[in-house]
Design an enzyme around this catalytic site. Sequence first.
Site, PDB file in Angstrom:
ATOM      1  N   ASP A  93     -27.049 -10.932 -27.741  1.00 59.91           N
ATOM      2  CA  ASP A  93     -26.269 -10.141 -26.796  1.00 59.91           C
ATOM      3  C   ASP A  93     -27.095  -8.948 -26.281  1.00 59.91           C
ATOM      4  O   ASP A  93     -27.754  -8.258 -27.066  1.00 59.91           O
ATOM      5  CB  ASP A  93     -25.019  -9.610 -27.524  1.00 59.91           C
ATOM      6  CG  ASP A  93     -23.994  -9.012 -26.586  1.00 59.91           C
ATOM      7  OD1 ASP A  93     -23.461  -9.743 -25.747  1.00 59.91           O
ATOM      8  OD2 ASP A  93     -23.717  -7.787 -26.708  1.00 59.91           O
TER       9      ASP A  93
ATOM     10  N   GLU B  97     -29.470 -13.140 -23.816  1.00 58.31           N
ATOM     11  CA  GLU B  97     -28.610 -12.713 -22.723  1.00 58.31           C
ATOM     12  C   GLU B  97     -29.287 -11.474 -22.158  1.00 58.31           C
ATOM     13  O   GLU B  97     -29.145 -10.376 -22.680  1.00 58.31           O
ATOM     14  CB  GLU B  97     -27.200 -12.357 -23.206  1.00 58.31           C
ATOM     15  CG  GLU B  97     -26.287 -12.062 -22.028  1.00 58.31           C
ATOM     16  CD  GLU B  97     -25.430 -10.815 -22.139  1.00 58.31           C
ATOM     17  OE1 GLU B  97     -24.481 -10.687 -21.374  1.00 58.31           O
ATOM     18  OE2 GLU B  97     -25.712  -9.953 -22.990  1.00 58.31           O
TER      19      GLU B  97
HETATM   20  C1  GLC Z   1     -22.383  -9.088 -23.329  1.00 60.84           C
HETATM   21  C2  GLC Z   1     -21.186  -9.934 -23.596  1.00 60.84           C
HETATM   22  C3  GLC Z   1     -19.975  -9.237 -23.077  1.00 60.84           C
HETATM   23  C4  GLC Z   1     -19.849  -7.913 -23.804  1.00 60.84           C
HETATM   24  C5  GLC Z   1     -21.116  -7.097 -23.671  1.00 60.84           C
HETATM   25  C6  GLC Z   1     -21.129  -5.960 -24.637  1.00 60.84           C
HETATM   26  O1  GLC Z   1     -22.616  -8.926 -21.969  1.00 60.84           O
HETATM   27  O2  GLC Z   1     -21.351 -11.205 -23.037  1.00 60.84           O
HETATM   28  O3  GLC Z   1     -18.811  -9.998 -23.239  1.00 60.84           O
HETATM   29  O4  GLC Z   1     -18.768  -7.187 -23.273  1.00 60.84           O
HETATM   30  O5  GLC Z   1     -22.257  -7.861 -23.952  1.00 60.84           O
HETATM   31  O6  GLC Z   1     -21.348  -6.429 -25.942  1.00 60.84           O
END
Ligand code: GLC
Length: 501
Positions: free
Chosen positions: A195, A254
């Site tokens: 994340d 991500e």
């Molecule tokens: C990422 C997740 C999202 C979350 C954010 C903070 O973007 O996919 O759902 O709100 O991180 O952890």
Amino acid sequence: MTHSSTSTRWWRDAVIYQVYVRSFADGDADGVGDLKGVRDHLGYLADLGVDAIWLTPFYTSPMADFGYDVADYRDVDPLFGTLADAKALIDEAHGMGIRVIVDVVPNHTSSAHAWFQEALRGVNRDRYIFRDEPNDWESIFGGSAWTQVEDGQWYLHLFDSSQPDLNWDNPEVRAEFESILRFWLDLGVDGFRVDVAHGMIKPEGLPDIGHADQVRLIGNDVVPYFDNDAVHEIHRSWRKLLDSYPGERIGVAEAWAPTPARLARYVREDELHQAFNFHFLNARWDAGALREVITESLATADSVGAPSTWVLSNHDVKRHVTRFGSSERARAAALLMLALPGSAYVYNGEELGLPEVLDLPAEVCLDPQRLRDPDSGRDGCRVPMPWTSSDGYGWRRPWLPVPGDWGGLSVEAQDGDPGSMLSLYKQALRLRRTVSGELRWHDSPAGTLVFSRDDGFVCTVNLTGDPVDYPVDGRAVLSSAPVEEGRLAPDSTTWWRAKVA
Ligand code: GLC
């Protein structure tokens, strides 16, 4: 021996199914999806033909950001089950040939985490980012990225105020996350979705941005707190850790990088294995735009020896049926994505053609992103999966209401219907296993895309609303719309075994 010589490289063309645990399936009938629900539906996933699942966070959490606010990284929230359920899920999935990837949230913890509770009492504050004065950074969810504590200091939170950012300059933070990764690797997971993989390192001195532009979730913004070069050192150390385990465990970033070239840096040979291609996700339903992003993504990933990782939807964005404007386009987009070289992610419910739910009553919407803008909430893409056509769609009191007209979209309704979206995905996932080789573009009329891969595989896409004359010398093997002789149907993708010039 290098890792590539011993590896199966299973992930390079894998289809990985995102399970948003809360909304996938409910094993204990409390209205919230859970790990038992996932176990109960592994047969469905095997039948769909996915190679792996990615489970969104199921750890102990106050759920202010639906689990992306982790209070204990080594336990399961009672809402989702127990650690024993997690172990059973991993083992059963493996027994069915499905790999399991879990989320890890290293940029921030929950404010309920024991470390932050200590920090509030003034103990070991340097695990987080505390300052006497805030700077001008804004939270991605809206408002200042700083919150003041009782003794007057401020702490940084790029997301919700209940998600304090960790200080990755502190070796204790690094050691703790290595230990967390080991904990789950020892339990048998096949990898991690990382994340906010572009956010852990903040620039020296935390400089002001100087303007108040709101940073978009999954955007391309260039801001001092994202995509710092030093973040790659963390990914390199994680790669070493992953490689020290047998069975080729992977990391998927991500990362919201400004360009495909910056994104490719996360998947250099000694870093993570995959990075979600949000440039593809953010592209319009337009032949030129898609061709450009596909070409650039393949070239930049290839320059570091990585595959591209395609994605159309996830739990943070408007579902692509709604984004593209019709289920015809969503069918065509799915076949386009699944024909591309590389790995693809499928977000639970996209195989049913679920649209974004745009009319949820305000009182059921709890996404913190709505703080910023009531229309920007992510609840509408997180509505529970309809399993059955009636009787509450297989849910008792689902945590978000399922629209009354989703009976026809349910698994029960679509299963066995050869014309359904579900059947299209199943056939596509089976057929794509027979497709290999690089992508070669072919000239084609305006508003269309034509490419081939090896062994006479050809993919034609018509992104216009009109039929386009384009004879293909071959046999259509799968199509998102009825195949017409000599023409490409409006908003359609067709896979062919064909002769190409
Ligand atoms: C990422 C997740 C999202 C979350 C954010 C903070 O973007 O996919 O759902 O709100 O991180 O952890």
